[in-house]
Design an enzyme around this catalytic site. Structure first.
Site, PDB file in Angstrom:
ATOM      1  N   TYR A   1      53.487  44.742  41.993  1.00  0.00           N
ATOM      2  CA  TYR A   1      52.112  44.728  41.618  1.00  0.00           C
ATOM      3  C   TYR A   1      52.048  43.395  40.448  1.00  0.00           C
ATOM      4  O   TYR A   1      50.923  42.606  40.693  1.00  0.00           O
ATOM      5  CB  TYR A   1      51.736  46.001  40.954  1.00  0.00           C
ATOM      6  CG  TYR A   1      50.253  45.652  40.835  1.00  0.00           C
ATOM      7  CD1 TYR A   1      49.090  45.580  41.637  1.00  0.00           C
ATOM      8  CD2 TYR A   1      49.891  45.527  39.250  1.00  0.00           C
ATOM      9  CE1 TYR A   1      47.750  45.534  41.329  1.00  0.00           C
ATOM     10  CE2 TYR A   1      48.548  45.430  38.635  1.00  0.00           C
ATOM     11  CZ  TYR A   1      47.553  45.356  39.688  1.00  0.00           C
ATOM     12  OH  TYR A   1      46.147  45.102  39.418  1.00  0.00           O
TER      13      TYR A   1
ATOM     14  N   SER B   1      44.860  39.844  37.316  1.00  0.00           N
ATOM     15  CA  SER B   1      44.944  40.786  36.087  1.00  0.00           C
ATOM     16  C   SER B   1      45.410  40.519  35.027  1.00  0.00           C
ATOM     17  O   SER B   1      46.116  39.170  35.178  1.00  0.00           O
ATOM     18  CB  SER B   1      45.649  41.960  37.061  1.00  0.00           C
ATOM     19  OG  SER B   1      46.250  42.933  36.021  1.00  0.00           O
TER      20      SER B   1
HETATM   21  N1  LIG Z   1      41.408  49.252  37.367  1.00  0.00           N
HETATM   22  C1  LIG Z   1      42.182  48.491  36.629  1.00  0.00           C
HETATM   23  O1  LIG Z   1      42.791  48.881  35.569  1.00  0.00           O
HETATM   24  C2  LIG Z   1      42.527  46.871  37.029  1.00  0.00           C
HETATM   25  C3  LIG Z   1      43.252  46.068  36.435  1.00  0.00           C
HETATM   26  C4  LIG Z   1      43.357  44.823  36.520  1.00  0.00           C
HETATM   27  C5  LIG Z   1      42.965  44.599  37.982  1.00  0.00           C
HETATM   28  N2  LIG Z   1      42.684  45.377  38.838  1.00  0.00           N
HETATM   29  C6  LIG Z   1      42.389  44.641  40.189  1.00  0.00           C
HETATM   30  O2  LIG Z   1      40.971  44.778  40.555  1.00  0.00           O
HETATM   31  C7  LIG Z   1      40.532  45.183  41.777  1.00  0.00           C
HETATM   32  C8  LIG Z   1      39.814  46.454  42.092  1.00  0.00           C
HETATM   33  O3  LIG Z   1      40.542  47.421  41.653  1.00  0.00           O
HETATM   34  P1  LIG Z   1      39.677  48.768  41.163  1.00  0.00           P
HETATM   35  O4  LIG Z   1      40.027  48.999  39.804  1.00  0.00           O
HETATM   36  O5  LIG Z   1      38.304  48.763  41.534  1.00  0.00           O
HETATM   37  O6  LIG Z   1      40.588  49.894  41.832  1.00  0.00           O
HETATM   38  P2  LIG Z   1      39.806  50.967  43.110  1.00  0.00           P
HETATM   39  O7  LIG Z   1      38.716  51.664  42.376  1.00  0.00           O
HETATM   40  O8  LIG Z   1      41.088  51.719  43.512  1.00  0.00           O
HETATM   41  O9  LIG Z   1      39.037  50.184  44.227  1.00  0.00           O
HETATM   42  C9  LIG Z   1      39.730  49.306  45.237  1.00  0.00           C
HETATM   43  C10 LIG Z   1      39.299  48.937  46.193  1.00  0.00           C
HETATM   44  O10 LIG Z   1      40.210  48.062  47.060  1.00  0.00           O
HETATM   45  C11 LIG Z   1      39.918  48.765  48.589  1.00  0.00           C
HETATM   46  N3  LIG Z   1      41.182  48.669  49.303  1.00  0.00           N
HETATM   47  C12 LIG Z   1      42.376  49.224  48.743  1.00  0.00           C
HETATM   48  N4  LIG Z   1      43.467  48.918  49.748  1.00  0.00           N
HETATM   49  C13 LIG Z   1      42.729  48.619  50.808  1.00  0.00           C
HETATM   50  C14 LIG Z   1      43.191  48.137  52.005  1.00  0.00           C
HETATM   51  N5  LIG Z   1      44.376  48.424  52.673  1.00  0.00           N
HETATM   52  N6  LIG Z   1      42.298  47.763  52.997  1.00  0.00           N
HETATM   53  C15 LIG Z   1      41.034  47.351  52.582  1.00  0.00           C
HETATM   54  N7  LIG Z   1      40.683  47.791  51.233  1.00  0.00           N
HETATM   55  C16 LIG Z   1      41.743  48.288  50.517  1.00  0.00           C
HETATM   56  C17 LIG Z   1      39.542  50.259  48.352  1.00  0.00           C
HETATM   57  O11 LIG Z   1      38.688  50.723  49.412  1.00  0.00           O
HETATM   58  P3  LIG Z   1      39.450  51.934  50.467  1.00  0.00           P
HETATM   59  O12 LIG Z   1      40.107  52.602  49.696  1.00  0.00           O
HETATM   60  O13 LIG Z   1      38.233  52.389  50.887  1.00  0.00           O
HETATM   61  O14 LIG Z   1      39.902  50.849  51.479  1.00  0.00           O
HETATM   62  C18 LIG Z   1      38.658  50.124  47.024  1.00  0.00           C
HETATM   63  O15 LIG Z   1      37.329  49.514  47.423  1.00  0.00           O
HETATM   64  C19 LIG Z   1      42.095  45.296  42.526  1.00  0.00           C
HETATM   65  O16 LIG Z   1      42.712  43.918  43.001  1.00  0.00           O
HETATM   66  C20 LIG Z   1      43.066  45.746  41.152  1.00  0.00           C
HETATM   67  O17 LIG Z   1      44.554  45.149  41.265  1.00  0.00           O
HETATM   68  C21 LIG Z   1      42.249  46.660  38.573  1.00  0.00           C
END
Ligand SMILES: NC(=O)c1ccc[n+]([C@@H]2O[C@H](COP(=O)([O-])OP(=O)(O)OC[C@H]3O[C@@H](n4cnc5c(N)ncnc54)[C@H](OP(=O)(O)O)[C@@H]3O)[C@@H](O)[C@H]2O)c1
Length: 258
Positions: A152, A139
């Site tokens: 985080y 990130s």
């Molecule tokens: N959105 C942003 O602004 C942003 C910015 C920078 C980096 N990121 C990073 O991008 C990545 C994806 O995030 P996103 O934005 O797509 O968020 P999201 O829509 O909340 O998706 C997160 C994914 O991770 C899975 N997950 C969460 N906890 C888990 C667990 N305990 N076991 C297995 N799977 C788990 C969730 O699936 P289930 O709930 O079905 O388990 C979901 O598929 C993350 O690493 C996040 O830190 C996001």
């Protein structure tokens, strides 16, 4: 033999978009997340659209041993992973001392330990074959401390440092490691972290972020920051003294708390 991609956090958001991109390139898929029903829908959708096979593995990566269970199950079924996307992750917002230790522990398991374990477990196969692609999702939070989301930000700094170092170690091996640094991206991430709905200039769509990461992965690039505004932000954060960036990030994080 068809290539196989394992994607964690494939049930929604950026991970779901990664699954679509691999399927469009005719990779068979291993989809990991907790929500089994949703993963089943994704598997059926991508099978119908792209004619690929998608195996669903419902796992809670916060539970120690989950990475080993995934590896053992795929080994038993002789599924050879040639692309590993460590995307699953979540954020926790709040003063460090007010967040339950159990929540902190779960964040460290999902954002860091599961990523390291899956990488360590699948890497030997990739090295033996002389090819493999690993994408770790960090990130722009990696580039400064983040008061009120301290763990985080620290977890993403860990992913960034670990992945960049590993990319260098593996030079010439045929296995590449790419670190994707998204900035703010539209997904369930913010609501789940207890943040106000954020929008604006910096916000990118999950499909655009995944495309940037996928292209960098396929080119074997070690680092990619999604979007030019995030690239500028990261350069500024890296250039300023750390206590200053911590102060600014702390103010911003306080402002977006629900
Ligand atoms: N959105 C942003 O602004 C942003 C910015 C920078 C980096 N990121 C990073 O991008 C990545 C994806 O995030 P996103 O934005 O797509 O968020 P999201 O829509 O909340 O998706 C997160 C994914 O991770 C899975 N997950 C969460 N906890 C888990 C667990 N305990 N076991 C297995 N799977 C788990 C969730 O699936 P289930 O709930 O079905 O388990 C979901 O598929 C993350 O690493 C996040 O830190 C996001």
């Amino acid at each position: 033999m068809k290539k196989q991609a394992l994607i964690t956090g494939a049930s929604q958001g950026i991970g779901y978009e990664f699954a679509k991109l691999f399927a469009a390139d005719k990779y068979d898929l291993v989809l990991v997340a907790r929500d089994e029903a949703r993963l089943g829908e994704v598997a059926r959708e991508l099978g119908r659209l792209y004619g690929v096979k998608a195996k669903v593995l419902s796992k809670d990566l916060a539970l120690p041993g989950a990475a080993r269970e995934i590896f053992d199950e795929l080994e038993r079924e002789e599924i050879n992973v040639s692309a590993l996307v460590n995307n699953a992750g979540f954020g926790v917002q709040g003063a460090f001392v007010e967040v339950a230790l159990e929540r902190h522990r779960a964040l460290m398991e999902v954002n860091m330990n599961a990523l390291v374990e899956l990488t360590r477990l699948f890497l030997p196969q990739m090295l033996a074959q002389g090819e493999g692609r690993i994408l770790n999702v960090a990130s722009t939070a990696a580039f400064q401390p983040g008061p009120f989301a301290a763990l985080y930000y620290a977890s993403k700094a860990f992913v960034y440092s670990f992945s960049c170092a590993l990319a260098e170690e593996l030079t010439g091996s045929g296995v590449t490691v790419t670190t994707l640094c998204p900035g703010m991206t539209r997904s369930q991430f913010h609501a789940r972290a207890g943040l106000k709905r954020a929008d604006g200039l910096l916000m990118m769509d999950a499909d655009a972020v995944a495309k940037i990461g996928y292209r960098a992965l396929m080119r074997g690039k070690p680092i990619v920051i999604a979007g030019w505004l995030n690239k500028v932000g990261a350069s500024v954060a890296k250039a300023l003294p750390t206590p200053w960036t911590a102060k600014v990030a702390g103010r911003l994080n306080s402002a977006v708390r629900k």
